[in-house]
Write a protein that holds these residues in place. Structure first.
Motif, PDB file in Angstrom:
ATOM      1  N   VAL A   1       2.394  10.049   2.447  1.00  0.00           N
ATOM      2  CA  VAL A   1       3.140   9.161   1.562  1.00  0.00           C
ATOM      3  C   VAL A   1       4.518   8.916   2.159  1.00  0.00           C
ATOM      4  CG1 VAL A   1       4.093   8.867  -0.751  1.00  0.00           C
ATOM      5  CG2 VAL A   1       1.896  10.018  -0.420  1.00  0.00           C
ATOM      6  N   GLY A   2       4.892   7.649   2.258  1.00  0.00           N
ATOM      7  CA  GLY A   2       6.208   7.291   2.778  1.00  0.00           C
ATOM      8  C   GLY A   2       6.404   5.796   2.674  1.00  0.00           C
ATOM      9  N   VAL A   3       7.606   5.418   2.305  1.00  0.00           N
ATOM     10  CA  VAL A   3       7.892   4.002   2.168  1.00  0.00           C
ATOM     11  C   VAL A   3       8.390   3.413   3.470  1.00  0.00           C
ATOM     12  CG1 VAL A   3       9.271   2.279   0.933  1.00  0.00           C
ATOM     13  CG2 VAL A   3       8.392   4.299  -0.267  1.00  0.00           C
ATOM     14  N   HIS A   4       9.250   4.163   4.155  1.00  0.00           N
ATOM     15  CA  HIS A   4       9.810   3.686   5.398  1.00  0.00           C
ATOM     16  C   HIS A   4       9.277   4.537   6.528  1.00  0.00           C
ATOM     17  CE1 HIS A   4      12.615   1.118   3.233  1.00  0.00           C
ATOM     18  NE2 HIS A   4      12.935   2.168   2.470  1.00  0.00           N
TER      19      HIS A   4
ATOM     20  N   ALA B   1     -13.087  -2.377   8.172  1.00  0.00           N
ATOM     21  CA  ALA B   1     -11.915  -2.500   9.051  1.00  0.00           C
ATOM     22  C   ALA B   1     -10.617  -2.281   8.291  1.00  0.00           C
ATOM     23  CB  ALA B   1     -11.927  -3.882   9.715  1.00  0.00           C
ATOM     24  N   LEU B   2     -10.411  -2.983   7.199  1.00  0.00           N
ATOM     25  CA  LEU B   2      -9.172  -2.841   6.427  1.00  0.00           C
ATOM     26  C   LEU B   2      -9.042  -1.463   5.790  1.00  0.00           C
ATOM     27  CD1 LEU B   2      -6.600  -3.901   5.105  1.00  0.00           C
ATOM     28  CD2 LEU B   2      -8.020  -4.983   3.345  1.00  0.00           C
ATOM     29  N   PRO B   3     -10.044  -0.939   5.084  1.00  0.00           N
ATOM     30  CA  PRO B   3      -9.881   0.390   4.478  1.00  0.00           C
ATOM     31  C   PRO B   3      -9.619   1.495   5.496  1.00  0.00           C
ATOM     32  CG  PRO B   3     -11.734  -0.765   3.505  1.00  0.00           C
ATOM     33  CD  PRO B   3     -11.315  -1.569   4.677  1.00  0.00           C
ATOM     34  N   LEU B   4     -10.293   1.455   6.634  1.00  0.00           N
ATOM     35  CA  LEU B   4     -10.086   2.511   7.627  1.00  0.00           C
ATOM     36  C   LEU B   4      -8.680   2.443   8.215  1.00  0.00           C
ATOM     37  CD1 LEU B   4     -13.494   2.575   9.522  1.00  0.00           C
ATOM     38  CD2 LEU B   4     -12.658   4.152   7.775  1.00  0.00           C
ATOM     39  N   ARG B   5      -8.190   1.236   8.472  1.00  0.00           N
ATOM     40  CA  ARG B   5      -6.833   1.109   8.983  1.00  0.00           C
ATOM     41  C   ARG B   5      -5.820   1.577   7.946  1.00  0.00           C
ATOM     42  NH1 ARG B   5      -3.109   2.019  12.405  1.00  0.00           N
ATOM     43  NH2 ARG B   5      -1.243   0.708  12.103  1.00  0.00           N
ATOM     44  N   ALA B   6      -6.015   1.203   6.698  1.00  0.00           N
ATOM     45  CA  ALA B   6      -5.110   1.667   5.635  1.00  0.00           C
ATOM     46  C   ALA B   6      -5.182   3.175   5.462  1.00  0.00           C
ATOM     47  CB  ALA B   6      -5.449   0.954   4.325  1.00  0.00           C
ATOM     48  N   LEU B   7      -6.382   3.742   5.567  1.00  0.00           N
ATOM     49  CA  LEU B   7      -6.540   5.191   5.444  1.00  0.00           C
ATOM     50  C   LEU B   7      -5.791   5.920   6.549  1.00  0.00           C
ATOM     51  CD1 LEU B   7      -7.997   7.506   3.929  1.00  0.00           C
ATOM     52  CD2 LEU B   7      -9.885   7.225   5.522  1.00  0.00           C
ATOM     53  N   ALA B   8      -5.842   5.362   7.766  1.00  0.00           N
ATOM     54  CA  ALA B   8      -5.145   6.018   8.876  1.00  0.00           C
ATOM     55  C   ALA B   8      -3.629   5.850   8.775  1.00  0.00           C
ATOM     56  CB  ALA B   8      -5.642   5.446  10.199  1.00  0.00           C
ATOM     57  N   ALA B   9      -3.171   4.719   8.242  1.00  0.00           N
ATOM     58  CA  ALA B   9      -1.736   4.453   8.208  1.00  0.00           C
ATOM     59  C   ALA B   9      -1.028   5.102   7.036  1.00  0.00           C
ATOM     60  CB  ALA B   9      -1.489   2.944   8.183  1.00  0.00           C
ATOM     61  N   HIS B  10      -1.764   5.429   5.980  1.00  0.00           N
ATOM     62  CA  HIS B  10      -1.127   5.920   4.753  1.00  0.00           C
ATOM     63  C   HIS B  10      -1.670   7.289   4.362  1.00  0.00           C
ATOM     64  CE1 HIS B  10       0.826   2.030   4.043  1.00  0.00           C
ATOM     65  NE2 HIS B  10      -0.313   1.465   4.412  1.00  0.00           N
ATOM     66  N   ARG B  11      -2.003   8.078   5.350  1.00  0.00           N
ATOM     67  CA  ARG B  11      -2.399   9.449   5.021  1.00  0.00           C
ATOM     68  C   ARG B  11      -1.239  10.242   4.429  1.00  0.00           C
ATOM     69  NH1 ARG B  11      -4.612  11.228  10.739  1.00  0.00           N
ATOM     70  NH2 ARG B  11      -2.748  10.000  11.252  1.00  0.00           N
TER      71      ARG B  11
ATOM     72  N   LEU C   1       0.818  -1.207   0.000  1.00  0.00           N
ATOM     73  CA  LEU C   1       0.000   0.000   0.000  1.00  0.00           C
ATOM     74  C   LEU C   1       0.855   1.261   0.000  1.00  0.00           C
ATOM     75  CD1 LEU C   1      -2.748  -1.101   2.555  1.00  0.00           C
ATOM     76  CD2 LEU C   1      -2.817  -1.202   0.071  1.00  0.00           C
ATOM     77  N   ALA C   2       1.998   1.224   0.707  1.00  0.00           N
ATOM     78  CA  ALA C   2       2.897   2.382   0.690  1.00  0.00           C
ATOM     79  C   ALA C   2       3.465   2.613  -0.701  1.00  0.00           C
ATOM     80  CB  ALA C   2       4.018   2.175   1.707  1.00  0.00           C
ATOM     81  N   LEU C   3       3.762   1.542  -1.407  1.00  0.00           N
ATOM     82  CA  LEU C   3       4.266   1.673  -2.774  1.00  0.00           C
ATOM     83  C   LEU C   3       3.201   2.253  -3.699  1.00  0.00           C
ATOM     84  CD1 LEU C   3       6.611   1.159  -4.713  1.00  0.00           C
ATOM     85  CD2 LEU C   3       5.734  -1.152  -5.055  1.00  0.00           C
ATOM     86  N   LEU C   4       1.955   1.832  -3.546  1.00  0.00           N
ATOM     87  CA  LEU C   4       0.882   2.399  -4.357  1.00  0.00           C
ATOM     88  C   LEU C   4       0.724   3.891  -4.083  1.00  0.00           C
ATOM     89  CD1 LEU C   4      -1.840  -0.395  -4.128  1.00  0.00           C
ATOM     90  CD2 LEU C   4      -0.448   0.205  -6.108  1.00  0.00           C
ATOM     91  N   ARG C   5       0.823   4.295  -2.814  1.00  0.00           N
ATOM     92  CA  ARG C   5       0.732   5.721  -2.504  1.00  0.00           C
ATOM     93  C   ARG C   5       1.907   6.482  -3.101  1.00  0.00           C
ATOM     94  NH1 ARG C   5      -2.081   9.209  -1.407  1.00  0.00           N
ATOM     95  NH2 ARG C   5      -1.378  10.011   0.610  1.00  0.00           N
ATOM     96  N   ALA C   6       3.106   5.878  -3.065  1.00  0.00           N
ATOM     97  CA  ALA C   6       4.281   6.548  -3.606  1.00  0.00           C
ATOM     98  C   ALA C   6       4.197   6.701  -5.117  1.00  0.00           C
ATOM     99  CB  ALA C   6       5.536   5.769  -3.235  1.00  0.00           C
ATOM    100  N   ARG C   7       3.484   5.802  -5.785  1.00  0.00           N
ATOM    101  CA  ARG C   7       3.346   5.879  -7.242  1.00  0.00           C
ATOM    102  C   ARG C   7       2.154   6.710  -7.676  1.00  0.00           C
ATOM    103  NH1 ARG C   7       4.165   0.128 -10.013  1.00  0.00           N
ATOM    104  NH2 ARG C   7       4.140   1.528 -11.840  1.00  0.00           N
ATOM    105  N   GLY C   8       1.499   7.377  -6.706  1.00  0.00           N
ATOM    106  CA  GLY C   8       0.457   8.328  -7.089  1.00  0.00           C
ATOM    107  C   GLY C   8      -0.961   7.923  -6.774  1.00  0.00           C
ATOM    108  N   ALA C   9      -1.172   6.824  -6.096  1.00  0.00           N
ATOM    109  CA  ALA C   9      -2.542   6.420  -5.767  1.00  0.00           C
ATOM    110  C   ALA C   9      -3.121   7.378  -4.730  1.00  0.00           C
ATOM    111  CB  ALA C   9      -2.556   4.994  -5.225  1.00  0.00           C
ATOM    112  N   SER C  10      -4.341   7.825  -4.962  1.00  0.00           N
ATOM    113  CA  SER C  10      -5.001   8.735  -4.023  1.00  0.00           C
ATOM    114  C   SER C  10      -5.608   7.932  -2.872  1.00  0.00           C
ATOM    115  CB  SER C  10      -6.090   9.528  -4.732  1.00  0.00           C
ATOM    116  OG  SER C  10      -7.124   8.670  -5.185  1.00  0.00           O
ATOM    117  N   LEU C  11      -5.833   8.645  -1.755  1.00  0.00           N
ATOM    118  CA  LEU C  11      -6.466   7.978  -0.624  1.00  0.00           C
ATOM    119  C   LEU C  11      -7.858   7.499  -0.981  1.00  0.00           C
ATOM    120  CD1 LEU C  11      -5.442  10.166   2.451  1.00  0.00           C
ATOM    121  CD2 LEU C  11      -4.776   7.814   1.967  1.00  0.00           C
ATOM    122  N   ARG C  12      -8.609   8.316  -1.729  1.00  0.00           N
ATOM    123  CA  ARG C  12      -9.963   7.918  -2.111  1.00  0.00           C
ATOM    124  C   ARG C  12      -9.933   6.687  -2.996  1.00  0.00           C
ATOM    125  NH1 ARG C  12     -13.744  12.445  -4.638  1.00  0.00           N
ATOM    126  NH2 ARG C  12     -13.411  13.219  -2.511  1.00  0.00           N
TER     127      ARG C  12
END
Length: 999
Positions: free
Chosen positions: A487-490, A475-485, A413-424
């Motif tokens: 963008v960061g790989v590490h 459960a999964l989308p909300l946790r991912a939304l909170a963790a990947h607000r 998921l972090a890689l998808l955010r780094a490549r431009g995926a939006s939170l929505r």
């Protein structure tokens, strides 16, 4: 034709990463190629864009990549949805069954709606009076009254009836009727509908009215039941004369004898006199009591006008019997309103408009409903405690499953955010991916619940299953939304030893602490039981009451949550204290295991929260069930005094104790001589007196825990007179005061001075109270005296009761031994009553409401324990790849298999010990804190409409419920860790040591 947009090259050259063939453009960017040429699969009409189906390949790819995770999520959602949907239906099923059982057990005379009206006024013409009591008029009035009854109160037409009867009984002039005291028999004449449908002919035929019957008719036909005919010597063809009013006596000819088809049906039990005659004893002042027989003569409905010519004050009546099958507990408040309306409200006005201005409605159905509501108000809060506990654990497990999945896919998921995926867009993909699995699983769980519990309303079940499914999807989308607000790989370290709680978390924990404190205080002060009026006002079976009641029900859950949060905060401290000494020890296993335990992710909060909540709920629930069982056992012992009780009205044979002692399962028999009417001094009050053998009775009292005492203090030791010789009485009893064991109430009344008792056989005995106890096995209640029966007279000392103790007393063998010893096989009058503690205990489970609540409570506790084990397994499975990689790397450095097992066991041991010790302490604290406000009497001992049994049902800590679940968690955690080390040691290490493989 324009160049392909974004291609950056010559026409016809395909972009890197494009899925198009050379020479074809993307959909919507032009026709591409020659004019009029259409790419295969493109839109038929130019200018229309093809729908983007990029989401579907993503879902298929994800499901194919991780099918095991998808199946596990589906099973979890399906099981949780099934349990959530089945719970309200199971509660509704046993509540409805309890209400119907309460109405049936109350019997028809109490639950029937008795609508009665006096005879038509004498100021109207006689023809109109006769027409008012005719079957046609009575039938019309009956139908109008049925229409007045409001739903949900339903009437059973098959068991309802109407008719005309005498209010005052009429004397029969026949001398051949039995007259026990010389008083003539009396008759009640009743012209009631439905006789042919509710009876079968035993002799003769049913009565007929013949020509038109009026008040002046001289002779009518009637029938009697078999019991009436047998006891009053009535035969077919007998003629009974009853007085007339301003006319000759009315002759009633018996044409048939009928037998009720169902003697216990409402048709015959609402007015028992119609079926069974009664021997009446009128009140007298002194002299011998006089009795006379009272029976009923059943006239045909067409003969009702003849009652207007008798002095019996005929009255019209309509008896409406409620249909128990149509009663539901969620309509309890509306049922009470419907009954109240008929008794003294708008319904009574309508009934009077339909019948007579002086019509009245009476019933005890409102009291039956109030009694049931009171029982339910004591049972429902206890069930809600289990429901909230299990529900909280299930919610935590669902959130934990979503969080663990998000942690496992953090890099992706972090890689998808780094490549431009939006939170929505990322959230939409995760919701869709989860919904594809969760929605069918939730539907299957709902279908399973509907099949498993086919009774109950569907909306509550659908709502519960839908809530579970939506939570699983979110459960999964909300946790991912909170963790990947961001963008960061590490990211930074997120272990318990390094992460410091934020202010928001501190405020949330303090808020939970305040809520838990308020719930505990409310439960200790208010208790779980409400009043019957409040319970009658809350009708919905799925309604747990007001928000305050819900807060009280959540008290054990909140205690577990607070304990989990506190333990998570304290968890790093012992690890830091142990790390330094472990570092100085030889070998790296201890230090490495503590370091690994300290590097545990903060996601451990959810497993610990699930475990502590489940352990608290299991300890609390197990204590409730153990308290219920103990309360029933103690109440049975209080009523019987032993494992079995043999009692007769007179003296038992002297050989019976030995015969009973030889019965299978009997260990000891204690004879008692009980006189219930012993009168102290010249008073009129009586005190129950029991003569016992001090040695055996002291052992019995000590074994049952009912007022243990030293046997020597009860033995008779008559004092010698001045000349040194004792003076026995004429009946053989010693005149010196007998030491007596008394209840507190008796001791307060008579003190410690000697006083005399007159027994039923006319003998006197002098006693002096030397021991005071609140309870004793021989006599239940608060008034009793216990003496040595060796100091009683010969007649008074004969045993009347036997208290039997044994491990497994065989009821059948004991009854056979008693029947043979008393001679009841040949003389039924010599029988003795035999009661077993197991049968007495089963009597307290009187209502399906109680037994159903126990089953649901036990199922909820079991489900909560299962979810706790599942939470532990999820946590361990999540860390399995990382542990396997660690063992593989350490094996390359020389780590042996035994050291690997110790490493994983020691790494899992701190968290397992934390959960087990915290669960034991939290469960103990929850029981201790909440016990003053918990009353188990309703679910353990109460019987609808019956008197409260002896004894109390208080909540106490059950050691097995505290330690067994905690030990199970500890064994599972260490066992799984050892099993993982063993399995990893049998596999190769190549896969775990691959560079770049995420573990």
């Amino acid at each position: 034709m324009g160049r392909d947009s974004g291609s950056g090259g010559r026409p016809g050259v395909r972009r890197s990463g494009s899925d198009e063939r050379p020479g074809f453009r993307r959909s919507g960017s032009g026709t591409g190629g020659r004019p009029g040429f259409r790419r295969p699969g493109s839109n038929r009409f130019p200018g229309f864009r093809r729908r983007d189906h990029s989401v579907a390949p993503w879902i298929r790819t994800r499901l194919r990549t991780a099918p095991g995770a998808a199946v596990a999520l589906a099973l979890l959602v399906m099981a949780t949805a099934c349990l959530a949907a089945a719970f309200p239906r199971a509660v509704e099923r046993y509540e409805d069954a309890g209400l119907r059982r309460a109405v049936v057990d109350a019997t028809a005379p109490r639950t029937s709606l008795q609508v009665s009206a006096p005879q038509p006024g004498t100021y109207i013409p006689q023809s109109e009076r006769e027409s008012a009591v005719s079957p046609a008029s009575m039938r019309k009035a009956y139908e109008r009254v049925l229409n007045v009854v409001e739903r949900p109160l339903a009437v059973d037409p098959a068991q309802s009836m109407y008719g005309v009867r005498n209010v005052n009984n009429l004397e029969a002039a026949e001398t051949w009727l039995p007259m026990p005291s010389g008083l003539p028999a009396q008759m009640s004449l009743a012209a009631q509908s439905g006789l042919a449908e509710h009876s079968r002919m035993s002799a003769g035929r049913l009565p007929r009215a013949g020509d038109t019957v009026t008040a002046a008719t001289r002779e009518v036909e009637a029938a009697v039941t078999t019991e009436t005919a047998e006891r009053l010597n009535i035969k077919v063809g007998s003629v009974i004369h009853v007085p007339g009013m301003q006319r000759d006596p009315l002759a009633v000819r018996i044409t048939g004898i009928v037998a009720p088809r169902d003697p216990e049906s409402a048709y015959w039990t609402t007015q028992p006199l119609l079926r069974t005659p009664s021997l009446i004893r009128p009140p007298t002042q002194g002299g011998e009591p006089e009795t006379y027989w009272l029976g009923a003569l059943l006239l045909p409905p067409d003969a009702a006008p003849v009652l207007l010519g008798t002095p019996g004050e005929p009255a019209r009546y309509w008896l409406l019997t409620p249909d128990p099958a149509a009663l539901t507990a969620h309509d309890l408040s509306r049922l009470g309103s419907a009954v109240a309306s008929l008794e003294s409200g708008p319904g009574l006005v309508k009934v009077r408009d339909s019948t007579d201005a002086d019509t009245g409605v009476s019933t005890d159905l409102d009291e039956v409903l109030a009694s049931y509501a009171q029982l339910r108000s004591g049972v429902r809060p206890l069930v809600s405690v289990a429901a909230f506990g299990t529900g909280a654990v299930a919610v935590v497990v669902l959130l934990m499953a979503g969080r663990l999945t998000a942690d496992r896919r953090r890099t992706e998921l972090a890689l998808l955010r780094a490549r431009g995926a939006s939170l929505r867009g990322l959230t939409r993909r995760l919701v869709t991916e989860t919904a594809v699995v969760a929605l069918p699983a939730g539907a299957l769980g709902l279908a399973g619940a509907l099949l498993l519990v086919p009774y109950g309303r569907a909306p509550y079940a659908v709502g519960a299953a839908l809530a579970v499914t939506l939570l699983a999807c979110a459960a999964l989308p909300l946790r991912a939304l909170a963790a990947h607000r961001v963008v960061g790989v590490h990211g930074a370290r997120e272990d318990l030893a390094s992460v410091r709680p934020s202010r928001r978390r501190t405020i949330a924990e303090l808020t939970l602490l305040v809520l838990a404190s308020a719930a505990v205080l409310a439960l200790r002060s208010r208790g779980t039981s409400g009043t019957s009026d409040e319970a009658l006002g809350s009708g919905a079976s799925g309604d747990l009451g007001s928000s305050g009641d819900q807060l009280v029900a959540m008290a054990p859950v909140l205690i577990g949550v607070i304990a989990a949060l506190v333990l998570v905060r304290l968890y790093p401290l012992p690890l830091r204290w142990l790390a330094r000494p472990a570092g100085r020890m030889r070998g790296a296993i201890g230090h490495l295991s503590l370091a690994r335990a300290g590097r545990t992710s903060v996601s451990t909060v959810l497993p610990l929260l699930a475990l502590l909540t489940a352990l608290t709920t299991a300890a609390f629930g197990g204590s409730v069930l153990a308290g219920v069982a103990d309360a029933r056992d103690r109440a049975a012992v209080l009523n019987l005094g032993a494992d079995a009780r043999v009692e007769a009205e007179g003296a038992l044979p002297a050989t019976l104790p030995e015969r009973v002692r030889s019965a299978p399962g009997v260990r000891e028999v204690t004879p008692l001589s009980i006189a219930y009417e012993a009168k102290p001094g010249a008073g009129v009050e009586s005190v129950p007196l029991a003569g016992v053998d001090p040695e055996g009775y002291a052992r019995l009292a000590d074994r049952t825990g009912l007022g243990a005492f030293p046997a020597g203090e009860l033995k008779a030791s008559p004092a010698a007179p001045a000349d040194g010789a004792s003076k026995p009485g004429a009946d053989g009893s010693a005149k010196a005061p007998l030491p007596a064991l008394a209840s507190s109430a008796v001791a307060d009344r008579y003190g410690t001075h000697p006083f005399s008792l007159r027994l039923s056989d006319g003998s006197d005995v002098t006693v002096r109270i030397t021991l005071v106890r609140d309870l004793t096995p021989a006599l239940p209640g608060t008034d009793f005296l216990i003496v040595d029966r060796a100091g009683l007279g010969t007649v008074a000392a004969r045993p009347t009761t036997l208290l039997v103790t044994g491990d497994q007393v065989n009821g059948g063998a004991l009854r056979k031994a008693v029947a043979a010893g008393t001679g009841a096989d040949t003389d039924p009058t010599a029988r003795a009553d035999v009661r077993l503690r197991s049968e007495e205990r089963a009597r307290y489970v009187d209502s399906p409401l109680q037994s159903g609540a126990e089953r649901v409570y036990a199922a909820a506790v079991a489900a909560g324990s299962g979810y706790a084990v599942l939470a532990l397994l999820l946590a361990l499975v999540r860390a399995a790849p990382e542990r396997a990689a660690l063992l593989a790397r350490l094996r390359t450095m020389g780590l042996t298999r035994s050291q690997g097992r110790r490493l994983l066991v020691l790494e899992a041991l701190p968290q397992a010990l934390l959960a087990a010790a915290g669960g034991i302490l939290t469960g103990w604290a929850a029981v201790r804190l909440l016990a003053p406000g918990i009353d188990l009497t309703s679910i353990a001992l109460a019987t609808p409409g019956g008197a409260p049994p002896t004894g109390t049902a208080a909540l106490h800590t059950d050691p097995a419920s505290l330690f067994l679940p905690a030990l199970t968690v500890l064994l599972l955690a260490t066992g799984i860790a050892a099993g993982q080390a063993w399995w990893t040691g049998r596999r190769g290490s190549v896969r775990e040591l691959r560079a770049g493989d995420s573990r």
